[in-house]
Each structure stands twice: as structure tokens, then as C-alpha cells.
Write a protein that holds these residues in place. Structure first.
Motif, PDB file in Angstrom:
ATOM      1  N   ILE A   1       0.836  -1.213   0.000  1.00  0.00           N
ATOM      2  CA  ILE A   1       0.000   0.000   0.000  1.00  0.00           C
ATOM      3  C   ILE A   1       0.867   1.258   0.000  1.00  0.00           C
ATOM      4  O   ILE A   1       0.440   2.332   0.439  1.00  0.00           O
ATOM      5  N   GLY A   2       2.092   1.080  -0.457  1.00  0.00           N
ATOM      6  CA  GLY A   2       2.952   2.244  -0.649  1.00  0.00           C
ATOM      7  C   GLY A   2       3.608   2.768   0.608  1.00  0.00           C
ATOM      8  O   GLY A   2       3.992   3.940   0.678  1.00  0.00           O
ATOM      9  N   LEU A   3       3.738   1.909   1.632  1.00  0.00           N
ATOM     10  CA  LEU A   3       4.393   2.346   2.868  1.00  0.00           C
ATOM     11  C   LEU A   3       5.549   1.407   3.205  1.00  0.00           C
ATOM     12  O   LEU A   3       5.500   0.220   2.898  1.00  0.00           O
ATOM     13  N   PRO A   4       6.584   1.949   3.850  1.00  0.00           N
ATOM     14  CA  PRO A   4       7.680   1.074   4.280  1.00  0.00           C
ATOM     15  C   PRO A   4       7.280   0.285   5.534  1.00  0.00           C
ATOM     16  O   PRO A   4       6.344   0.683   6.247  1.00  0.00           O
ATOM     17  N   ARG A   5       7.995  -0.801   5.826  1.00  0.00           N
ATOM     18  CA  ARG A   5       7.715  -1.611   7.020  1.00  0.00           C
ATOM     19  C   ARG A   5       7.740  -0.757   8.283  1.00  0.00           C
ATOM     20  O   ARG A   5       7.031  -1.014   9.249  1.00  0.00           O
ATOM     21  N   GLU A   6       8.597   0.266   8.262  1.00  0.00           N
ATOM     22  CA  GLU A   6       8.767   1.114   9.452  1.00  0.00           C
ATOM     23  C   GLU A   6       7.497   1.895   9.777  1.00  0.00           C
ATOM     24  O   GLU A   6       7.356   2.465  10.854  1.00  0.00           O
ATOM     25  N   ALA A   7       6.560   1.940   8.817  1.00  0.00           N
ATOM     26  CA  ALA A   7       5.319   2.691   9.055  1.00  0.00           C
ATOM     27  C   ALA A   7       4.333   1.885   9.895  1.00  0.00           C
ATOM     28  O   ALA A   7       3.247   2.360  10.223  1.00  0.00           O
ATOM     29  N   ASP A   8       4.699   0.648  10.257  1.00  0.00           N
ATOM     30  CA  ASP A   8       3.842  -0.179  11.105  1.00  0.00           C
ATOM     31  C   ASP A   8       3.564   0.566  12.409  1.00  0.00           C
ATOM     32  O   ASP A   8       4.495   0.911  13.138  1.00  0.00           O
TER      33      ASP A   8
ATOM     34  N   GLY B   1       2.311  -2.329  22.415  1.00  0.00           N
ATOM     35  CA  GLY B   1       2.297  -3.598  23.129  1.00  0.00           C
ATOM     36  C   GLY B   1       1.695  -4.754  22.348  1.00  0.00           C
ATOM     37  O   GLY B   1       1.617  -5.871  22.863  1.00  0.00           O
ATOM     38  N   TRP B   2       1.261  -4.504  21.123  1.00  0.00           N
ATOM     39  CA  TRP B   2       0.629  -5.564  20.334  1.00  0.00           C
ATOM     40  C   TRP B   2       1.246  -5.592  18.943  1.00  0.00           C
ATOM     41  O   TRP B   2       1.609  -4.546  18.405  1.00  0.00           O
ATOM     42  N   THR B   3       1.305  -6.786  18.360  1.00  0.00           N
ATOM     43  CA  THR B   3       1.843  -6.896  17.004  1.00  0.00           C
ATOM     44  C   THR B   3       0.795  -6.425  15.995  1.00  0.00           C
ATOM     45  O   THR B   3      -0.390  -6.279  16.321  1.00  0.00           O
ATOM     46  N   SER B   4       1.256  -6.254  14.766  1.00  0.00           N
ATOM     47  CA  SER B   4       0.373  -5.793  13.696  1.00  0.00           C
ATOM     48  C   SER B   4      -0.856  -6.704  13.557  1.00  0.00           C
ATOM     49  O   SER B   4      -2.002  -6.231  13.501  1.00  0.00           O
ATOM     50  N   VAL B   5      -0.630  -8.010  13.507  1.00  0.00           N
ATOM     51  CA  VAL B   5      -1.752  -8.934  13.313  1.00  0.00           C
ATOM     52  C   VAL B   5      -2.674  -8.930  14.540  1.00  0.00           C
ATOM     53  O   VAL B   5      -3.903  -8.963  14.406  1.00  0.00           O
ATOM     54  N   GLU B   6      -2.113  -8.821  15.725  1.00  0.00           N
ATOM     55  CA  GLU B   6      -2.940  -8.758  16.927  1.00  0.00           C
ATOM     56  C   GLU B   6      -3.779  -7.483  16.941  1.00  0.00           C
ATOM     57  O   GLU B   6      -4.958  -7.497  17.312  1.00  0.00           O
ATOM     58  N   ARG B   7      -3.179  -6.403  16.493  1.00  0.00           N
ATOM     59  CA  ARG B   7      -3.931  -5.137  16.468  1.00  0.00           C
ATOM     60  C   ARG B   7      -5.080  -5.210  15.487  1.00  0.00           C
ATOM     61  O   ARG B   7      -6.129  -4.622  15.702  1.00  0.00           O
TER      62      ARG B   7
END
Ligand code: BES
Ligand code: MN
Ligand code: MN
Length: 478
Positions: free
Chosen positions: A297-304, A309-315
Motif C-alpha cells: 500500500i505504498g508504505l515502508p515496514r517502518e510505518a507499522d 504492546g501488540w503486534t500488527s496482526v494482533e492489532r
């Protein structure tokens, strides 16, 4: 050869016909949220009912809403099953309404003029394969069409269905399913005899990686309008003398999150149930790169980013959120105008997880805004519906049937996933009827759901049709 296998062969033979039929349906702009499309929305309902008739059912269009505020019809059909049937009563749910296509200028082909085309050459984000591009292609007409095609072929190749089946296809899912609760209430006796609900309106883990979704988030969606002076004002004469409704609105909205990206409404997290560690571990082990998805979607990984306290998938799958979906007021045209507007509004949604209650959250948001209004300001509040979060228990006997149908159709084992999206009927059926839902979906992360150039891969459409054929057989043998 088993019945399902014969149906799959027929589906394979008539794939071009299936695609043509889906294209017809996709041509009808059934935008439920916009009253200007009420006629076309009904037309899309009738189209769906006609396909059910061709498959040997006797569908009716059931009106919803009230005289003063009519809703969109529900496509409703029932088949009692074979003589002496003692297997499960299956409810199939889907929606024939679609999201508005805006912004139109970003579509490469018109949203309601479906095209079948191969993946773009030269676009590294695109993977080879034919896809059908149109609003509603994957959400949800394409996936409902997969079920309709399975019914059609079953009828043609085998004959009467081997299961007891009720079909409920609504036209208001994309606008919050506001009239659905009333309908479920009305049909409580009938729906109470259902044993499981099946929905194809979610996604897979990835290409060639079928999945069963075991949970959706709930939603509370409200629009707030702050009213200040009774007229628009010259910002030179009045700036500095009165509060500007847009300034007030954005100050308020900015306070909805703290520095940890947690929602600040009092009590917001009180009823949140955290996922067990075992489930968090299983998600972390899934063969997918959730953070890497940002690059698509045009963003770097750092934009996570998100709640600390929660991972991307958990969020996405297990934490509640708050988003501003639209904001308006003042001058929106070309160039500059110096104005203090009389009003300012925002469309605010909360994604909810078990065991949060949409009504309670909406009320507390309203009270929170009310308590922060400047002197002399008014507040309008429009409820846009929503729904409870919903989950499928892992010990449901129907989960095994879905897993085996998916495996028969795809040749690979299905993954168990969740989604951050919402399907109001799931929580509603659980709350009102204690009915569990199987979410067997065929979308992909890059299908551009709700966005310009929405698409459905023909591979996924094919898998959807075949899985429904196998599901019918699996349910019949339970
Ligand atoms: N099919 C989606 C839900 C969905 C989206 C599931 C993405 C899995 C992945 C559904 O049509 C939808 O868009 N629901 C709305 C519900 C809302 C209007 C109450 C949503 O999630 O925003
Ligand atoms: Mn949908
Ligand atoms: Mn949708």
C-alpha cells in the motif's frame, strides 16, 4: 464419482457462463447507503432472487424498514430438505449491496462496467492471473455468486439439494445492517431452527492459501456535527471572537488517542477480552508477512503503527480501534475562502472486540463529546449502525466440515485466521439465536475492497464455487 465432484465438473465446464452471470449482477449499482440508488439496489435483489429460482428454490423479496423510512429488501428463500432429513439446517448469508465507488477518477475502468482482464504487466505488485474488476466483485457479489453457481449446478446435475437450507441475502450490509435486527427478530422462530450460518464475505490467507475466518470485529459508527454560530462568518471580523467549530472538532478528535495509540474514552477497554497466548503464538506462526503488507500500500515496514504492546496482526484481529472516516465543514471548493463555518462534522467509527458492546461505546462517545463542548455549542449525533463482534468456537462440529470442503476443493489445508473487518449479522445471530457462523471467504489482501479497481481473481471465484459444492455434500453427511 460423488455428487459434489460431478457438480465441480459441471462448474468447470460452464465457467464462462458463471463469469457472464456475475458480470450482469455487477452492472447493477446497488449502493445501499445512497437513497438515489434505491431502485437499482432493488433490481440487484431481484437479480439474485431470479438466480435462486433457476436453482429450484422459491425466493421472495422481503421488505425492511418502515413506511416512513423504507429499507432495502432481503432476498429470502427456504428449502426443507429431503424426506426424513435429519442433518443440519444451514443458513447461507450474503449481501448484494456495495460500497459507493468514489473516488471515480481513480478507476481504470468504470466501476459498474465490469471487465475481465489479466494482471497488469510491469506492475511488480500484481501477480499473474485473470481477474474481474468492478465494484462489488469480491465484496460481496462475486462470493455470493460462487454459492449461487454451486446451487445452480447442483440443481442441474444432481437434482434437489441434500440439505435443509435457508438463504438470507441482505442489501444493507455496507450501510450498517440497520434493519436486519428487526428482520431476525421477526423470523426468530424460523431462524431458531438453523444449526449453522455460512458466509463467504472474508478473505484467504493469501494466493493458494485458503482459510476459515474464526472472528470478526464489531463496530459502533456515529457521525457528530458540532454547531456553533447560526451562520457562516467572515473570519476577519469574527476570528478571535468566537470558537471555530472546525477548530473545536479537530481538537476534540485529536484527544481520542493517547501517545500509546490507545483510545481515551473512559471504560473503553473494560470489557475487552485478550486473546489467549496460544492463539497469539499460532498467529505469529502463520505463513504470512503482515507488516510486509504495508509495502503493497505504498508504505515502508517502518510505518507499522498502532496500539503499543501488540503486534500488527494482533492489532488487526484482536484489539479495538477508533478511526475518523470523514471530516467536513467550511470551504471545500477550489482556492481559498476566509470563513468560520457554522458547523463541522466527522464520521467516527470504533472497531470492537469481544466483549465490547456497540451501544455502550456509542453512548460513551456521545457523552464524552457532550462534556467537552464549548459554551453555546450544539451537538447532533447520527447513528450509522454497526454490530457486535463475533467468533466461531474452535470446537464447533461444523468447522471440520468447512475444513474438509476447502481441502477437497483446493487440495491444500485451510488456515484458521481472523479479520479486522466487521459483518454485523455474525454477532447478531450469536446474540439473538446463539447461532455460530462459518466464515469461508475467498478474497485476497490486494483485492482493493471498498477502493477503486476492486477485483476478484478468477482463481478465487473458481475455488469459491467448488467449495460451496463440497460444503453442501459435507453438511448432508453430518
Ligand atoms: N466483507 C466486508 C467485511 C470484511 C472486510 C471482511 C475485509 C474481511 C476483510 C463487509 O462487507 C464490510 O465491509 N463490512 C463493513 C461493516 C460496517 C459497514 C458495519 C466494515 O467492515 O466496514
Ligand atoms: Mn462484505
Ligand atoms: Mn464491505
Amino acid at each position: 464419482m460423488g455428487d459434489a465432484q460431478r457438480v465441480v465438473e459441471a462448474l468447470t465446464k460452464d465457467e464462462a457462463g458463471a463469469v457472464q452471470r456475475l458480470i450482469e449482477w455487477l452492472r447493477i449499482p446497488s449502493i445501499s447507503t445512497d437513497p438515489a440508488y434505491a431502485g437499482q439496489t432493488r433490481e440487484a435483489a431481484q437479480w439474485c432472487a431470479d438466480r435462486l429460482s433457476e436453482a429450484g428454490l422459491q425466493p421472495v423479496l422481503r421488505e425492511t424498514g418502515t413506511k416512513a423510512k423504507p429499507g432495502h429488501p432481503i432476498v429470502w428463500a427456504h428449502y426443507g430438505g429431503p424426506e426424513g432429513y435429519s442433518g443440519p439446517h444451514v443458513l447461507f448469508y450474503g449481501h448484494y449491496d456495495v460500497q459507493p465507488p468514489d473516488p471515480l477518477e481513480l478507476w481504470e475502468s468504470a466501476p459498474f462496467e465490469p471487465v475481465v482482464r489479466p494482471a497488469e504487466k510491469g506492475d511488480p505488485k500484481d501477480v499473474p492471473g485473470e481477474r474481474i474488476v468492478a465494484r462489488g466483485a469480491v465484496d460481496d457479489k462475486g462470493q455470493v455468486a460462487g454459492f449461487l453457481e454451486a446451487l445452480r449446478s447442483w440443481h442441474e446435475v444432481v437434482g434437489p439439494l441434500p440439505i435443509r437450507l435457508t438463504v438470507l441475502i441482505e442489501g444493507e450490509e455496507e450501510s450498517g445492517s440497520v434493519n436486519l435486527e428487526r428482520f431476525v427478530e421477526e423470523e426468530k422462530t424460523h431462524l431458531g431452527t438453523c444449526d449453522v450460518c455460512v458466509i463467504s464475505d472474508t478473505g484467504m490467507l493469501g494466493r493458494g492459501q485458503p482459510a476459515i475466518t474464526t472472528g470478526v470485529r464489531g463496530m459502533a459508527y456515529t457521525e457528530i456535527i458540532l454547531t456553533g454560530p447560526d451562520q457562516d462568518l467572515h473570519s476577519g471580523m469574527w476570528g478571535g471572537r468566537v470558537r471555530n467549530p472546525i477548530n473545536v472538532l479537530v481538537e476534540l478528535l485529536a484527544q481520542l488517542h493517547d501517545d500509546d495509540q490507545r483510545v481515551t474514552l473512559p471504560g473503553f477497554y473494560d470489557r475487552v477480552i485478550e486473546p489467549p497466548q496460544a492463539e497469539r503464538d499460532a498467529w505469529a506462526a502463520l505463513p504470512m508477512d503482515h507488516v510486509g503488507g504495508l509495502e503493497k500500500i505504498g508504505l515502508p515496514r517502518e510505518a507499522d503503527a498502532g496500539e503499543a504492546g501488540w503486534t500488527s496482526v494482533e492489532r488487526e484481529w484482536a484489539r479495538p480501534t477508533c478511526d475518523i472516516n470523514g471530516i467536513y465543514g467550511g470551504y471545500q471548493g477550489a482556492g481559498a475562502k476566509t470563513v468560520i463555518p457554522s458547523k463541522a462534522g466527522a464520521k467516527v467509527s470504533f472497531r470492537l472486540v469481544a466483549d465490547q458492546d456497540p451501544e455502550t461505546i456509542a453512548q460513551s462517545f456521545k457523552a464524552w463529546v457532550q462534556a467537552r463542548l464549548p459554551v453555546g455549542f450544539g451537538l447532533e449525533f447520527h447513528d450509522h449502525g454497526g454490530g457486535h463482534p463475533g467468533a466461531v468456537p474452535f470446537d464447533s462440529p461444523f468447522l471440520g466440515a468447512a475444513e474438509s470442503a476447502l481441502e477437497a476443493a483446493s487440495g491444500t489445508k485451510a488456515h484458521l485466521i481472523k479479520t479486522g473487518g466487521s459483518i454485523p449479522v455474525v454477532g447478531l445471530l450469536k446474540k439473538e439465536l446463539d447461532l455460530d457462523t462459518l466464515l469461508v471467504g475467498f478474497g485476497l489482501d490486494d483485492d482493493r475492497v471498498h477502493s477503486p479497481n476492486e477485483k476478484f481473481e478468477l482463481d478465487c471465484f473458481r475455488l469459491c464455487m467448488r467449495t460451496h459444492a463440497h460444503l453442501i455434500e459435507r453438511f448432508a453427511s453430518l
